[in-house]
Design an enzyme around this catalytic site. Structure first.
Site, PDB file in Angstrom:
ATOM      1  CB  CYS A 190      -0.937  -0.011   1.196  1.00 53.47           C
ATOM      2  SG  CYS A 190      -0.126  -0.404   2.763  1.00 53.47           S
ATOM      3  CG  HIS A 230      -0.091   3.585   5.928  1.00 50.94           C
ATOM      4  ND1 HIS A 230       0.248   2.967   7.102  1.00 50.94           N
ATOM      5  CD2 HIS A 230      -0.325   2.574   5.046  1.00 50.94           C
ATOM      6  CE1 HIS A 230       0.220   1.651   6.955  1.00 50.94           C
ATOM      7  NE2 HIS A 230      -0.135   1.387   5.708  1.00 50.94           N
TER       8      HIS A 230
HETATM    9  P1  NAD Z   1      -5.222 -10.957   6.162  1.00 53.51           P
HETATM   10  O1  NAD Z   1      -4.628 -11.631   7.337  1.00 53.51           O
HETATM   11  O2  NAD Z   1      -6.318  -9.968   6.366  1.00 53.51           O
HETATM   12  O3  NAD Z   1      -5.789 -12.065   5.163  1.00 53.51           O
HETATM   13  C1  NAD Z   1      -5.067 -13.205   4.814  1.00 53.51           C
HETATM   14  C2  NAD Z   1      -6.041 -14.344   4.595  1.00 53.51           C
HETATM   15  O4  NAD Z   1      -5.321 -15.497   4.143  1.00 53.51           O
HETATM   16  C3  NAD Z   1      -6.779 -14.755   5.877  1.00 53.51           C
HETATM   17  O5  NAD Z   1      -8.144 -14.927   5.566  1.00 53.51           O
HETATM   18  C4  NAD Z   1      -6.112 -16.095   6.256  1.00 53.51           C
HETATM   19  O6  NAD Z   1      -7.013 -16.943   6.917  1.00 53.51           O
HETATM   20  C5  NAD Z   1      -5.773 -16.635   4.875  1.00 53.51           C
HETATM   21  N1  NAD Z   1      -4.742 -17.669   4.858  1.00 53.51           N
HETATM   22  C6  NAD Z   1      -3.727 -17.867   5.732  1.00 53.51           C
HETATM   23  N2  NAD Z   1      -2.992 -18.915   5.357  1.00 53.51           N
HETATM   24  C7  NAD Z   1      -3.532 -19.405   4.206  1.00 53.51           C
HETATM   25  C8  NAD Z   1      -3.219 -20.476   3.331  1.00 53.51           C
HETATM   26  N3  NAD Z   1      -2.173 -21.278   3.555  1.00 53.51           N
HETATM   27  N4  NAD Z   1      -4.001 -20.684   2.243  1.00 53.51           N
HETATM   28  C9  NAD Z   1      -5.058 -19.885   1.990  1.00 53.51           C
HETATM   29  N5  NAD Z   1      -5.416 -18.844   2.796  1.00 53.51           N
HETATM   30  C10 NAD Z   1      -4.650 -18.607   3.885  1.00 53.51           C
HETATM   31  O7  NAD Z   1      -4.008 -10.320   5.347  1.00 53.51           O
HETATM   32  P2  NAD Z   1      -4.064  -9.079   4.364  1.00 53.51           P
HETATM   33  O8  NAD Z   1      -3.966  -7.833   5.168  1.00 53.51           O
HETATM   34  O9  NAD Z   1      -5.175  -9.233   3.392  1.00 53.51           O
HETATM   35  O10 NAD Z   1      -2.641  -9.230   3.647  1.00 53.51           O
HETATM   36  C11 NAD Z   1      -2.458 -10.086   2.542  1.00 53.51           C
HETATM   37  C12 NAD Z   1      -1.252  -9.621   1.747  1.00 53.51           C
HETATM   38  O11 NAD Z   1      -1.516  -8.296   1.287  1.00 53.51           O
HETATM   39  C13 NAD Z   1       0.060  -9.542   2.531  1.00 53.51           C
HETATM   40  O12 NAD Z   1       1.123  -9.794   1.646  1.00 53.51           O
HETATM   41  C14 NAD Z   1       0.102  -8.091   2.963  1.00 53.51           C
HETATM   42  O13 NAD Z   1       1.410  -7.634   3.230  1.00 53.51           O
HETATM   43  C15 NAD Z   1      -0.483  -7.418   1.737  1.00 53.51           C
HETATM   44  N6  NAD Z   1      -1.062  -6.104   1.973  1.00 53.51           N
HETATM   45  C16 NAD Z   1      -1.800  -5.840   3.086  1.00 53.51           C
HETATM   46  C17 NAD Z   1      -2.296  -4.569   3.275  1.00 53.51           C
HETATM   47  C18 NAD Z   1      -3.054  -4.208   4.525  1.00 53.51           C
HETATM   48  O14 NAD Z   1      -2.934  -3.091   4.990  1.00 53.51           O
HETATM   49  N7  NAD Z   1      -3.859  -5.079   5.084  1.00 53.51           N
HETATM   50  C19 NAD Z   1      -2.088  -3.574   2.331  1.00 53.51           C
HETATM   51  C20 NAD Z   1      -1.395  -3.893   1.152  1.00 53.51           C
HETATM   52  C21 NAD Z   1      -0.868  -5.157   0.985  1.00 53.51           C
END
Ligand code: NAD
Length: 335
Positions: free
Chosen positions: A141, A221
């Site tokens: 992000c 942020h």
């Molecule tokens: P999150 O924890 O909200 O969601 C992740 C999901 O994946 C959960 O539902 C979890 O149960 C599931 N999961 C875990 N292990 C798994 C597996 N082996 N197989 C399938 N599903 C599985 O995380 P998020 O915030 O959505 O982040 C996901 C990615 O996006 C990360 O790389 C993060 O750095 C990136 N990201 C996050 C944000 C943010 O602010 N939340 C912003 C930009 C990028």
């Protein structure tokens, strides 16, 4: 033309938003989402009509809980043209072998390292680089928010040097495990931080360093940018350039905080109140002694969502022109 079949592996903060954004497009469709547990998000996904897949040894658990699981994650991958991996940072890396075995294109998010995909993506800055690739990483992000302003400034005036301070939300609003904290946390303490320099994974020649602190908030942020440019320009030139970027919103009208920006998103009727654009305080944009300063707020949960849609088009080459893809995505999402 048949629609590109997209699977979402990991249906959390980012995954559920990418699924809904893909559904809004006319050239791609969701063929399934993967959840590890039958929690409320899995039920909502099922109610929305998405096929819910899960880990191979949990298909029966999912069915017993009342969600007719369409099968295992391997079954889902076998049906897809592109997998959007939205699992937590570090887990996605382990999934690469699955995607390679299935011969399916895959995208990861900013929590994974650049080397995993070999191409880090921002639609405005390097769409062409991702064309036809098997793997790509949509940058975080913060990196997305930085690329969206640094790239056009570099194109127009040549960026000599960027110094950025990132004031980061400590956790997402639903993240009860990590926060919010009751402190201001230099993070990392060892400087500079990795956040700004991640821009180089997309635009390698940019001279950029950053510092970062975590704050007791879940709402966005905030970046303080200081940029030196090669060519002379005025405050008004920069305002005009930033205002015409497709994923930048200039803000004013009495908005003085990230809380009010999030309220604006809700008032606008945005899904989940999301603010997909960089929000730049117009009044903050200032050329002072030859250097540019401004504040921008980044909605961490949603700014990467339109970028994911564009990355799907680039990988599958259903649109080879980045500008056209951005316009198409924005129109379909109402951005
Ligand atoms: P999150 O924890 O909200 O969601 C992740 C999901 O994946 C959960 O539902 C979890 O149960 C599931 N999961 C875990 N292990 C798994 C597996 N082996 N197989 C399938 N599903 C599985 O995380 P998020 O915030 O959505 O982040 C996901 C990615 O996006 C990360 O790389 C993060 O750095 C990136 N990201 C996050 C944000 C943010 O602010 N939340 C912003 C930009 C990028």
């Amino acid at each position: 033309m048949s629609k590109v079949k997209v699977a979402i592996n990991g249906y959390g903060t980012i995954g559920k938003r990418v699924a809904d954004a893909v559904t809004m497009q006319d050239d791609m469709e969701i063929i399934g989402i993967a959840k590890t547990r039958p929690n409320y998000e899995a039920f909502v996904a099922h109610d929305k009509g998405y096929n819910v897949y899960t880990l191979a040894d949990r298909v029966d658990d999912m069915k017993k809980a009342g969600i007719p699981a369409a099968g295992s994650i391997d079954d889902m991958i076998a049906e897809a043209d592109v997998v959007v991996d939205c699992t937590p940072g570090g887990i996605g890396e382990k999934n690469k072998a699955l995607y390679e075995k299935a011969g399916v294109k895959a995208m990861w998010q900013g929590g994974e390292k650049h080397e995993l995909a070999g191409c880090s993506f921002n639609a405005e800055a390097n769409y062409e680089e991702a064309l036809g690739r098997d793997f790509v990483r949509v940058v975080s992000c913060n990196t997305t928010g930085l690329c969206r302003v640094i790239y056009p400034l570099d194109q127009e005036y040549g960026v000599k040097k960027v110094r950025v301070t990132l004031m980061r939300r400590s956790a997402d609003p639903n993240d009860v495990k990590n926060g919010p904290i009751n402190a201001i946390v230099p993070n990392p303490i060892k400087l500079p931080s990795h956040h700004g320099p991640d821009v180089k994974s997309v635009i390698p020649h940019i001279n950029i360093t950053s510092t970062a602190v975590k704050l007791p908030t879940t709402l966005m942020h905030l970046h303080t940018l200081n940029i030196e440019m090669e060519k002379d320009c005025s405050t008004e030139d920069v305002k005009a350039l930033l205002a015409k970027q497709p994923r930048v919103r200039m803000i004013g009208q009495g908005i003085g905080s990230t809380a009010e920006i999030m309220e604006l998103g809700k008032d606008m009727g945005r899904p989940r109140g999301d603010m997909w654009e960089n929000c730049i305080w117009e009044e903050s944009v200032t050329m002072y002694e030859g250097e540019l300063y401004f504040f921008q707020a980044i909605h961490q949960e949603s700014d990467v969502i339109p970028e994911n849609v564009d990355a799907i088009r680039a990988l599958t080459e259903i649109e080879t022109d980045g500008t056209k893809s951005i316009a198409k995505t924005n129109k379909a999402m109402g951005l």
